[in-house]
Motif scaffolding. Sequence first.
Motif, PDB file in Angstrom:
ATOM      1  N   ILE A 149      -5.284   4.935   1.343  1.00  0.00           N
ATOM      2  CA  ILE A 149      -4.954   5.507   2.596  1.00  0.00           C
ATOM      3  C   ILE A 149      -5.574   4.424   3.595  1.00  0.00           C
ATOM      4  N   SER A 150      -7.117   4.333   3.322  1.00  0.00           N
ATOM      5  CA  SER A 150      -7.806   3.293   4.314  1.00  0.00           C
ATOM      6  C   SER A 150      -7.826   2.096   3.942  1.00  0.00           C
ATOM      7  N   ALA A 151      -6.847   1.508   2.962  1.00  0.00           N
ATOM      8  CA  ALA A 151      -6.842   0.086   2.480  1.00  0.00           C
ATOM      9  C   ALA A 151      -7.872  -0.658   2.204  1.00  0.00           C
ATOM     10  N   ALA A 152      -8.686   0.088   1.334  1.00  0.00           N
ATOM     11  CA  ALA A 152      -9.893  -0.489   0.781  1.00  0.00           C
ATOM     12  C   ALA A 152      -9.719  -1.918   0.041  1.00  0.00           C
ATOM     13  N   TYR A 185       0.909   4.191  -2.730  1.00  0.00           N
ATOM     14  CA  TYR A 185       0.362   5.489  -2.591  1.00  0.00           C
ATOM     15  C   TYR A 185       1.558   6.442  -2.823  1.00  0.00           C
ATOM     16  N   ARG A 228      -8.155   8.532  -0.910  1.00  0.00           N
ATOM     17  CA  ARG A 228      -8.709   8.042   0.374  1.00  0.00           C
ATOM     18  C   ARG A 228      -8.938   6.454   0.389  1.00  0.00           C
ATOM     19  N   GLU A 229      -9.040   5.722  -0.737  1.00  0.00           N
ATOM     20  CA  GLU A 229      -9.157   4.500  -0.751  1.00  0.00           C
ATOM     21  C   GLU A 229      -7.828   3.622  -0.432  1.00  0.00           C
ATOM     22  N   ASN A 251       0.700  -1.215  -0.135  1.00  0.00           N
ATOM     23  CA  ASN A 251      -0.020   0.033   0.012  1.00  0.00           C
ATOM     24  C   ASN A 251       0.804   1.178  -0.007  1.00  0.00           C
ATOM     25  N   LYS A 269     -10.823  10.598  -4.299  1.00  0.00           N
ATOM     26  CA  LYS A 269     -11.461   9.188  -4.104  1.00  0.00           C
ATOM     27  C   LYS A 269     -10.514   8.238  -3.764  1.00  0.00           C
TER      28      LYS A 269
END
Length: 374
Positions: free
Chosen positions: A309-312, A268, A306-307, A264, A303
């Motif tokens: 960073i939040s490990a979607a 990023y 955010r995904e 991740n 979007k």
Amino acid sequence: MENDRLAARASNLLSYIAVDYGDSVDDDRILDTDLYRLQQHHATQALELVRQLPDKPGRSALESSIGALQEAIGRRDDADAVRRRANEIADRLAALYQMQRSPTQSLPAANLAAPLFQQRCARCHGSWGQGGGAVPDLRDATRMASFSLYDLYNTLDPTVDTVHSNRVDGDLDSRQRWALAVTAAALAVKNQLPPSADLAERYPALVGLPGMAVTRPVELPTDARNALMWWRGHPHLVRSLEHPLARAEGLLLLAETDYRGGDNAGAYHKLMLAYREGYQPLQQSIELRDRVLYRQLQAQWKKLRREVISAAPNTDVIASIQNLRTLLARARARLEPMPGSSISYLWATLLFVLALALGLSLWWGLRWRKRSRL
């Protein structure tokens, strides 16, 4: 990681089959028995390595493809067919196991590694890459066209390739290996003139990453093949030809590879590079040309950030990356000159010249009349 090393070793062996098989077999005849047996051994090793990789949907099909490659070598099939088959398997392997086959940063100039080449490589390959005996000629454009830059990079990793000793490449970092790969690629196009700049517009994926690193020139049309051979040997001279949005799209592909593989932080980092180096320089131009598209891009960047960073879930992030790449492709099209704009400009220039000429003629006529009255 062990899985990365196994996949890279298998890819390396498949690359050697693609490049060297044609020197061992011609028209169903074995030209070099030892080299032919080596191709068979490479295929066997590649299959063993793939079987050691984690089982996932697609691995059994990959094993079957390598088995078919073994049969093709056993039948002494046509060299071009074997080359294409080996390269296709290597590409599928890279996609299935999310191999990192391109650097994140720009490729270094060939002269950066020139002293390193003389210190580490010239002893065997010669000062100019001329080779000799069992050592291949790095100036042979036909042979070098069968390698991607990543294939050349792979031969310089002692955990992947045993051709070079630790004395040659054991202490090299990734940046030095990419620089040596570029140096080796440049030898095949030494003293050649650069290709026409309009080819960069026709083949934009080849003047940036990851395309320049992973594409094998031999698989391209003649004009694209020759252009890529020169571009990858002179990447520092090609950067100005790469469209910033193409740079962003390439980095997003690398980000997707990282995210699929569980990295991740790497995803990023590449995402932010894509934003800063590819999108941001043209942000205002996109807004001026198409405000709706600009707003869609802004929302999609936020979007996706955010995904990540939040490990979607992978499916969400991959879908967002694909959506963003689609929007970037639309932005590139919107930034192109409007259809007929060059013609309109030509007509405007012509009308201006005609008006100027008419004005001068009227002025000269009035002046002539005044003189004639005196």
